[in-house]
Design a protein around this motif. Structure first.
Motif, PDB file in Angstrom:
ATOM      1  N   CYS A 146       0.827  -1.196  -0.099  1.00 54.88           N
ATOM      2  CA  CYS A 146       0.032  -0.060  -0.078  1.00 54.88           C
ATOM      3  C   CYS A 146       0.903   1.258   0.034  1.00 54.88           C
ATOM      4  CB  CYS A 146      -1.080  -0.092   1.011  1.00 54.88           C
ATOM      5  SG  CYS A 146      -2.263  -1.110   1.295  1.00 54.88           S
ATOM      6  N   SER A 147       1.800   1.114   0.912  1.00 50.59           N
ATOM      7  CA  SER A 147       2.767   2.491   0.821  1.00 50.59           C
ATOM      8  C   SER A 147       3.624   2.580  -0.259  1.00 50.59           C
ATOM      9  CB  SER A 147       3.662   2.271   2.170  1.00 50.59           C
ATOM     10  OG  SER A 147       2.968   2.950   3.342  1.00 50.59           O
ATOM     11  N   LEU A 148       4.030   1.492  -0.943  1.00 51.96           N
ATOM     12  CA  LEU A 148       4.678   1.643  -2.132  1.00 51.96           C
ATOM     13  C   LEU A 148       3.938   1.954  -3.145  1.00 51.96           C
ATOM     14  CD1 LEU A 148       6.763  -1.791  -1.956  1.00 51.96           C
ATOM     15  CD2 LEU A 148       7.714   0.308  -1.962  1.00 51.96           C
ATOM     16  N   TYR A 149       2.658   1.790  -3.294  1.00 53.27           N
ATOM     17  CA  TYR A 149       1.859   2.121  -4.495  1.00 53.27           C
ATOM     18  C   TYR A 149       1.922   3.680  -4.265  1.00 53.27           C
ATOM     19  CZ  TYR A 149      -2.402   3.626  -7.054  1.00 53.27           C
ATOM     20  OH  TYR A 149      -3.240   4.112  -7.719  1.00 53.27           O
ATOM     21  N   GLU A 150       1.753   4.287  -3.002  1.00 49.20           N
ATOM     22  CA  GLU A 150       1.401   5.868  -3.114  1.00 49.20           C
ATOM     23  C   GLU A 150       2.879   6.396  -3.339  1.00 49.20           C
ATOM     24  OE1 GLU A 150      -1.007   7.649  -2.110  1.00 49.20           O
ATOM     25  OE2 GLU A 150      -2.481   5.917  -1.924  1.00 49.20           O
ATOM     26  N   ILE A 151       4.107   5.853  -2.967  1.00 49.38           N
ATOM     27  CA  ILE A 151       5.168   6.498  -3.065  1.00 49.38           C
ATOM     28  C   ILE A 151       5.659   6.444  -4.665  1.00 49.38           C
ATOM     29  CG2 ILE A 151       7.574   6.022  -2.771  1.00 49.38           C
ATOM     30  CD1 ILE A 151       6.938   5.080   0.124  1.00 49.38           C
ATOM     31  N   TYR A 152       5.327   5.184  -5.120  1.00 44.74           N
ATOM     32  CA  TYR A 152       5.893   4.994  -6.673  1.00 44.74           C
ATOM     33  C   TYR A 152       4.648   5.891  -7.636  1.00 44.74           C
ATOM     34  CZ  TYR A 152       9.646   2.032  -6.260  1.00 44.74           C
ATOM     35  OH  TYR A 152      10.944   1.571  -5.970  1.00 44.74           O
ATOM     36  N   GLN A 153       3.506   6.018  -7.183  1.00 46.57           N
ATOM     37  CA  GLN A 153       2.852   6.867  -7.977  1.00 46.57           C
ATOM     38  C   GLN A 153       3.358   8.163  -8.118  1.00 46.57           C
ATOM     39  OE1 GLN A 153      -1.396   7.540  -6.467  1.00 46.57           O
ATOM     40  NE2 GLN A 153      -2.171   7.046  -8.560  1.00 46.57           N
ATOM     41  N   ALA A 154       3.437   8.920  -7.034  1.00 45.78           N
ATOM     42  CA  ALA A 154       4.048  10.085  -6.947  1.00 45.78           C
ATOM     43  C   ALA A 154       5.464  10.135  -7.722  1.00 45.78           C
ATOM     44  CB  ALA A 154       4.310  10.670  -5.408  1.00 45.78           C
ATOM     45  N   LEU A 155       6.400   9.368  -7.325  1.00 39.49           N
ATOM     46  CA  LEU A 155       7.639   9.302  -8.103  1.00 39.49           C
ATOM     47  C   LEU A 155       7.458   9.163  -9.653  1.00 39.49           C
ATOM     48  CD1 LEU A 155      10.752   9.309  -7.931  1.00 39.49           C
ATOM     49  CD2 LEU A 155      10.839   6.737  -7.383  1.00 39.49           C
ATOM     50  N   GLU A 156       6.683   8.057  -9.922  1.00 35.53           N
ATOM     51  CA  GLU A 156       6.772   8.207 -11.310  1.00 35.53           C
ATOM     52  C   GLU A 156       5.995   9.043 -12.078  1.00 35.53           C
ATOM     53  OE1 GLU A 156       5.772   3.839 -12.130  1.00 35.53           O
ATOM     54  OE2 GLU A 156       7.485   3.245 -11.037  1.00 35.53           O
ATOM     55  N   GLU A 157       4.857   9.553 -11.428  1.00 37.08           N
ATOM     56  CA  GLU A 157       4.312  10.680 -12.210  1.00 37.08           C
ATOM     57  C   GLU A 157       5.272  11.764 -12.378  1.00 37.08           C
ATOM     58  OE1 GLU A 157       0.645  11.508 -10.122  1.00 37.08           O
ATOM     59  OE2 GLU A 157      -0.396   9.571 -10.929  1.00 37.08           O
ATOM     60  N   GLU A 158       6.022  12.112 -11.263  1.00 40.96           N
ATOM     61  CA  GLU A 158       7.227  13.142 -11.683  1.00 40.96           C
ATOM     62  C   GLU A 158       8.162  13.086 -12.455  1.00 40.96           C
ATOM     63  OE1 GLU A 158       6.387  16.158 -10.441  1.00 40.96           O
ATOM     64  OE2 GLU A 158       4.409  15.265  -9.408  1.00 40.96           O
ATOM     65  N   MET A 159       8.589  11.628 -12.378  1.00 40.30           N
ATOM     66  CA  MET A 159       9.849  11.063 -13.422  1.00 40.30           C
ATOM     67  C   MET A 159       9.192  11.402 -14.535  1.00 40.30           C
ATOM     68  SD  MET A 159      12.488  10.293 -11.826  1.00 40.30           S
ATOM     69  CE  MET A 159      13.381   9.247 -12.934  1.00 40.30           C
ATOM     70  N   ASP A 160       7.772  10.950 -15.002  1.00 44.77           N
ATOM     71  CA  ASP A 160       7.279  11.076 -16.302  1.00 44.77           C
ATOM     72  C   ASP A 160       7.083  12.732 -16.860  1.00 44.77           C
ATOM     73  OD1 ASP A 160       7.049   8.521 -16.638  1.00 44.77           O
ATOM     74  OD2 ASP A 160       4.896   8.422 -16.164  1.00 44.77           O
ATOM     75  N   ARG A 161       6.745  13.485 -15.683  1.00 40.26           N
ATOM     76  CA  ARG A 161       6.414  14.761 -16.004  1.00 40.26           C
ATOM     77  C   ARG A 161       7.810  15.767 -16.589  1.00 40.26           C
ATOM     78  NH1 ARG A 161       5.110  19.606 -13.220  1.00 40.26           N
ATOM     79  NH2 ARG A 161       5.739  18.601 -11.564  1.00 40.26           N
ATOM     80  N   ASN A 162       8.756  15.262 -15.583  1.00 44.02           N
ATOM     81  CA  ASN A 162      10.266  15.971 -15.994  1.00 44.02           C
ATOM     82  C   ASN A 162      11.231  15.048 -16.878  1.00 44.02           C
ATOM     83  OD1 ASN A 162       9.987  18.184 -13.912  1.00 44.02           O
ATOM     84  ND2 ASN A 162       8.948  16.764 -12.854  1.00 44.02           N
ATOM     85  N   SER A 163      10.542  14.110 -17.591  1.00 52.50           N
ATOM     86  CA  SER A 163      11.523  13.069 -18.300  1.00 52.50           C
ATOM     87  C   SER A 163      12.572  13.704 -19.394  1.00 52.50           C
ATOM     88  CB  SER A 163      10.720  12.022 -19.194  1.00 52.50           C
ATOM     89  OG  SER A 163      10.014  12.947 -20.151  1.00 52.50           O
TER      90      SER A 163
END
Length: 273
Positions: free
Chosen positions: A54-71
């Protein structure tokens, strides 16, 4: 030694080595949290594993959305490997296996996880280069030993297939060791001013601190049964009340190493780099 002093003596070393150096103390503290110690003993309950997801989901959702946005950011682009490293879809599959199709309604995380996610979104907007510190500590830790860990988890929890263990697999990476060398090389090639480099090292320390807080928050949730009431029903009859235990046929040293890696890969994802 103060962080500022460490910075002054490490200007000629690679960024990846600098991160390992400045986070040594935090790494030791993470190892000695109550939840981490349970991992080192090789006794991880199904409830713990589900909460971690559950925590990994929240963390990776934020990390990967920001990585995508700043790719396309000059610091992010060299270490942007979504096809090889992205974890969010894998975690979603695991959560659906354990909680069913309505798993999003059953996600429970401590406040520390929300703070971590907020920090990732904040730096994604204000200091995208700092995402490198979080991506490095998470992804390379997750990648190290994932396949071995997945097999141990499958056997220990009595799973008849790899369902629920997608987090541990990286089908886009044929050689983890070679890929980690490539990743570190790409990261070390990023051009940073001294101020930016110091800021990134501070962010790496912050990443550890945020993860330690997640450890503590998860442990508090586990210690209060009422907080986990909705965690008690799952779609897996085979794994209910099972415990993730490292098999007793392996040596004590290997047991300790594997137990430690479970914790690092699943929550901190830091130092099997």
């Amino acid at each position: 030694m103060a962080i500022s002093e460490i910075f002054s003596v490490m200007l000629s070393t690679d960024l990846s080595e600098q991160i390992k150096e400045v986070t040594k103390e935090s790494h030791v503290r993470a190892e000695n949290t109550e939840l981490m110690l349970s991992f080192q003993r090789g006794q991880v309950t199904l409830q713990q594993y589900k909460l971690l997801l559950c925590s990994l989901y929240e963390i990776y959702q934020a990390l990967e959305e920001e990585m995508d946005r700043n790719s396309n950011h000059p610091a992010v682009a060299p270490i942007y490997f979504p096809a090889e490293l992205a974890r969010l879809k894998s975690i979603e599959k695991d959560l659906e296996f354990f909680y069913g199709p309505d798993w999003r309604e059953k996600i429970v995380v401590p406040a520390a996880t929300q703070r971590y996610s907020h920090r990732l979104r904040q730096i994604g907007k204000e200091n995208p280069e700092f995402l490198v510190a979080h991506a490095y500590t998470r992804y390379l830790g997750d990648l190290s030993g994932g396949q071995v860990l997945g097999r141990i988890a499958q056997k220990s929890m009595g799973l008849k297939s790899a369902n629920g263990l997608s987090f541990f697999t990286f089908p886009g990476v044929s050689s983890p060791n070679l890929f980690k060398q490539l990743y570190r090389s790409r990261m070390n090639s990023v051009e940073l001013t001294e101020e930016e480099r110091n800021g990134m090292l501070e962010e790496a320390v912050r990443a550890f601190e945020l993860n330690i807080q997640v450890f503590d928050g998860l442990q508090k949730m586990l210690s209060v049964p009422g907080n986990l009431q909705q965690q008690s029903s799952t779609n897996s009859k085979a794994v209910h009340s099972k415990t993730l235990q490292i098999p007793g046929t392996i040596s004590p040293m290997l047991r300790m190493i594997l137990g430690l890696f479970v914790a690092l890969a699943a929550v901190v994802g830091l130092y099997a780099l």
